[in-house]
Enzyme design. Structure first.
Site, PDB file in Angstrom:
ATOM      1  N   LEU A   8       0.852  -1.183   0.000  1.00  0.00           N
ATOM      2  CA  LEU A   8       0.000   0.000   0.000  1.00  0.00           C
ATOM      3  C   LEU A   8       0.890   1.236   0.000  1.00  0.00           C
ATOM      4  CD1 LEU A   8      -2.681   1.555   0.220  1.00  0.00           C
ATOM      5  CD2 LEU A   8      -2.557   1.202   2.723  1.00  0.00           C
ATOM      6  N   ILE A   9       0.699   2.073  -0.996  1.00  0.00           N
ATOM      7  CA  ILE A   9       1.452   3.323  -1.096  1.00  0.00           C
ATOM      8  C   ILE A   9       0.484   4.472  -0.854  1.00  0.00           C
ATOM      9  CG2 ILE A   9       2.889   4.777  -2.570  1.00  0.00           C
ATOM     10  CD1 ILE A   9       3.365   2.013  -4.150  1.00  0.00           C
ATOM     11  N   SER A  13      -0.313   9.785  -6.319  1.00  0.00           N
ATOM     12  CA  SER A  13      -0.886  10.435  -7.497  1.00  0.00           C
ATOM     13  C   SER A  13       0.163  10.986  -8.456  1.00  0.00           C
ATOM     14  CB  SER A  13      -1.838  11.562  -7.081  1.00  0.00           C
ATOM     15  OG  SER A  13      -1.140  12.548  -6.350  1.00  0.00           O
ATOM     16  N   GLY A  15       4.844  11.840  -8.840  1.00  0.00           N
ATOM     17  CA  GLY A  15       6.189  11.815  -8.276  1.00  0.00           C
ATOM     18  C   GLY A  15       6.622  10.464  -7.741  1.00  0.00           C
ATOM     19  N   ILE A  16       7.216  10.489  -6.565  1.00  0.00           N
ATOM     20  CA  ILE A  16       7.780   9.283  -5.946  1.00  0.00           C
ATOM     21  C   ILE A  16       6.718   8.207  -5.742  1.00  0.00           C
ATOM     22  CG2 ILE A  16       8.835   8.396  -3.825  1.00  0.00           C
ATOM     23  CD1 ILE A  16      10.197  11.225  -3.638  1.00  0.00           C
ATOM     24  N   SER A 125      12.551  13.867   4.470  1.00  0.00           N
ATOM     25  CA  SER A 125      13.467  14.659   3.657  1.00  0.00           C
ATOM     26  C   SER A 125      14.686  15.026   4.482  1.00  0.00           C
ATOM     27  CB  SER A 125      12.786  15.943   3.182  1.00  0.00           C
ATOM     28  OG  SER A 125      13.722  16.805   2.562  1.00  0.00           O
ATOM     29  N   TYR A 143       8.774  24.051   5.727  1.00  0.00           N
ATOM     30  CA  TYR A 143       8.887  22.690   5.193  1.00  0.00           C
ATOM     31  C   TYR A 143       9.923  21.900   5.992  1.00  0.00           C
ATOM     32  CZ  TYR A 143       9.586  18.758   2.068  1.00  0.00           C
ATOM     33  OH  TYR A 143       9.699  17.484   1.556  1.00  0.00           O
TER      34      TYR A 143
END
Length: 175
Positions: A8-9, A13, A15-16, A125, A143
């Site tokens: 399950l990701i 939708s 990108g990664i 990140s 961020y």
């Protein structure tokens, strides 16, 4: 007959997450589920072998529906990739990047625990690194701060997951 692992990701939708969905779907060893805010996400919906679930990671009803779907299933690999970036207001960024990963993963833990090889990955990140960008302090941009707090929450939660026999990791995907 080959036994497929279920993946399950969360946040697939683009990108990664979309890349991970395509990668896993191309391998017959995996049964792939992926989430998107919209069930009709063009590119994700077009990936053969992926079951798409609608999930707004801050919506308790969506989270509950996803947990219900997996309530009697085993979940071998859970990757939480959903997040927002620069240009998002601070309150939303904190809810999506810091709180939501754990609000989504928590009700899915029973499904993960049923796996013979349970794994959870939380995508973060390096911009959330106190050592690399914060001089030992929390990074000052919103961020970086959100990813730093995500890393803190992961470090606090990780021992509980380890105690349940779940392999776990917080990952920086790189540039």
């Amino acid at each position: 007959m080959m036994v497929q692992e279920t993946v399950l990701i969360i946040g697939a939708s683009r990108g990664i997450g979309l890349g991970l969905a395509k990668l896993y779907a191309a391998d017959p060893r995996y049964q792939v589920h992926a989430t998107s805010r919209s069930l009709y996400n063009g590119e994700l919906s077009g990936v053969d072998g992926v079951t798409v679930h609608q999930l707004e990671v801050t919506d308790p009803e969506h989270i509950g529906a996803l947990a219900e779907y997996f309530s009697s299933r085993s979940l071998d690999v859970l990757v939480h990739n959903a997040g927002v970036g620069k240009g998002t207001d601070k309150d939303t960024m904190m809810r999506v990047n810091v709180d939501a990963p754990f609000q989504v993963v928590e009700p899915l833990l029973p499904a993960v625990a049923r796996s013979e090889r349970p794994r959870i990955g939380i995508v973060s990140s390096q911009l959330g690194s106190r050592e690399k960008f914060g001089g030992g302090e929390t990074p000052s941009d919103t961020y970086g701060e959100s990813k730093c707090l995500l890393n803190d929450r992961f470090r606090e939660t990780e021992p509980d997951w380890r105690g349940q026999g779940i392999a776990r990791g917080g990952v920086h995907p790189g540039w």
